[in-house]
Design a protein around this motif. Structure first.
Motif, PDB file in Angstrom:
ATOM      1  N   VAL A 142       0.836  -1.205   0.000  1.00  0.00           N
ATOM      2  CA  VAL A 142       0.000   0.000   0.000  1.00  0.00           C
ATOM      3  C   VAL A 142       0.871   1.254   0.000  1.00  0.00           C
ATOM      4  O   VAL A 142       0.605   2.219  -0.733  1.00  0.00           O
ATOM      5  CB  VAL A 142      -0.946   0.008   1.218  1.00  0.00           C
ATOM      6  N   ALA A 143       1.940   1.229   0.815  1.00  0.00           N
ATOM      7  CA  ALA A 143       2.845   2.378   0.874  1.00  0.00           C
ATOM      8  C   ALA A 143       3.498   2.618  -0.473  1.00  0.00           C
ATOM      9  O   ALA A 143       3.591   3.762  -0.955  1.00  0.00           O
ATOM     10  CB  ALA A 143       3.910   2.147   1.945  1.00  0.00           C
ATOM     11  N   ARG A 176       2.409   1.661  -3.483  1.00  0.00           N
ATOM     12  CA  ARG A 176       1.412   2.083  -4.466  1.00  0.00           C
ATOM     13  C   ARG A 176       1.019   3.546  -4.260  1.00  0.00           C
ATOM     14  O   ARG A 176       0.902   4.311  -5.215  1.00  0.00           O
ATOM     15  CB  ARG A 176       0.169   1.188  -4.332  1.00  0.00           C
ATOM     16  N   THR A 177       0.854   3.932  -3.013  1.00  0.00           N
ATOM     17  CA  THR A 177       0.476   5.308  -2.705  1.00  0.00           C
ATOM     18  C   THR A 177       1.551   6.285  -3.147  1.00  0.00           C
ATOM     19  O   THR A 177       1.264   7.313  -3.777  1.00  0.00           O
ATOM     20  CB  THR A 177       0.232   5.468  -1.194  1.00  0.00           C
ATOM     21  N   PHE A 178       2.801   5.950  -2.841  1.00  0.00           N
ATOM     22  CA  PHE A 178       3.897   6.841  -3.206  1.00  0.00           C
ATOM     23  C   PHE A 178       4.048   6.924  -4.718  1.00  0.00           C
ATOM     24  O   PHE A 178       4.235   7.998  -5.286  1.00  0.00           O
ATOM     25  CB  PHE A 178       5.198   6.368  -2.556  1.00  0.00           C
ATOM     26  N   LEU A 238       1.745   6.507  -7.060  1.00  0.00           N
ATOM     27  CA  LEU A 238       0.661   7.277  -7.658  1.00  0.00           C
ATOM     28  C   LEU A 238       0.819   8.770  -7.397  1.00  0.00           C
ATOM     29  O   LEU A 238       0.507   9.606  -8.256  1.00  0.00           O
ATOM     30  CB  LEU A 238      -0.685   6.784  -7.126  1.00  0.00           C
ATOM     31  N   SER A 239       1.320   9.110  -6.216  1.00  0.00           N
ATOM     32  CA  SER A 239       1.467  10.523  -5.874  1.00  0.00           C
ATOM     33  C   SER A 239       2.550  11.194  -6.703  1.00  0.00           C
ATOM     34  O   SER A 239       2.377  12.313  -7.194  1.00  0.00           O
ATOM     35  CB  SER A 239       1.765  10.695  -4.381  1.00  0.00           C
TER      36      SER A 239
END
Length: 285
Positions: free
Chosen positions: A223-224, A226-228, A230-231
């Motif tokens: 999750v970490a 993927r979040t980074f 995408l950002s």
């Protein structure tokens, strides 16, 4: 096009014609771009090892860059190359000093790891802690989170800003420099093409992050990551358009930001991707 012809084309000066009544004067334009070939290297953590392979392929084809910009792992690989080290030597360094030997665990409130060992490697491999010690110009993307803005560093103290550009938020302890807090340059500008676009005639971009969909997210680390991803990928769209050629290995979808033990595979992927673009687009037969 043969390499020599391609490079001659790159170095050909811009010529402007100035006419005054019956007088025609040709002069070199003040807009001449001083560097024939520029290279911008994206962040991507472990995926950034692919940059080593790209540089090796470019060198083999006589396309060594004359100016470099980089973010995060692109900054680290870029500074070692700009210091005059060959891609083979850089590969030996990252294999000898594996990434988990290059960081030390610190359960600080701002991050889990700090990069003191990486700084020692920079001190051993670069003659002076200053941009002026580099053999070719380097521009580093760093995120100033104190003031909430991106900054590009090209002169003055070097090592701390390389570390800052590599400091993934939460994972790596941020760098405190001159009263400001800095983190991963990819946060605001993960493919820093704009910083050197007006300083080179031809610009090659290397982007090593995967932007497509994923089938599953099984862990907090997934999750970490993927979040980074995408950002930071939101800021690469405009940067791609500034590049004359883009190298984007599609195989990166099979690798995570944490695959530091797969350095040989990642270097080979970067090399093969660069070879394909060089032969099909940059120097077609």
């Amino acid at each position: 096009m043969p390499v020599n012809s391609f490079l001659r084309q790159l170095t050909r000066p811009f010529v402007a014609s100035v006419k005054d009544k019956n007088i025609s004067v040709k002069r070199k334009s003040k807009l001449r771009k001083p560097h024939p070939l520029g290279l911008t290297l994206s962040g991507g953590s472990a995926r950034g090892f692919a940059h080593i392979g790209v540089l090796k392929a470019l060198d083999e084809h006589g396309l060594s860059p004359h100016i470099i910009s980089g973010a995060s792992m692109g900054a680290l690989i870029g500074v070692l190359y700009a210091a005059g080290h060959s891609p083979d030597h850089i590969l030996k360094l990252v294999k000898k000093d594996k990434i988990f030997n290059m960081v030390s665990i610190k359960f600080w409130k701002n991050g889990l790891f700090q990069l003191d060992a990486v700084k020692r490697i920079l001190a051993n491999e670069i003659s002076e802690d200053n941009f002026s010690a580099l053999k070719i110009p380097l521009f580093l993307s760093v995120a100033n989170i104190t003031d909430g803005k991106n900054e590009v560093k090209e002169e003055g103290s070097l090592f701390d800003f390389v570390l800052a550009s590599c400091s993934v938020p939460v994972i790596i302890v941020p760098q405190r420099i001159n009263g400001k807090t800095y983190v991963d340059g990819g946060l605001f500008d993960n493919l820093p093409a704009a910083s050197i676009r007006d300083k080179c005639k031809t610009l090659i971009g290397v982007h090593v992050n995967y932007e497509g969909g994923v089938e599953k997210l099984e862990s907090l680390r997934d999750v970490a990551q993927r979040t980074f991803n995408l950002s930071i990928e939101q800021n690469t769209t405009a940067s791609r358009k500034l590049c004359d050629f883009m190298i984007e290995p599609h195989e990166m979808q099979n690798y995570s930001l944490w695959d530091f033990d797969k350095v040989d595979e990642l270097v080979e992927i970067g090399y093969n991707a660069a070879e394909k673009i060089i032969k099909e687009q940059i120097l077609p037969a």
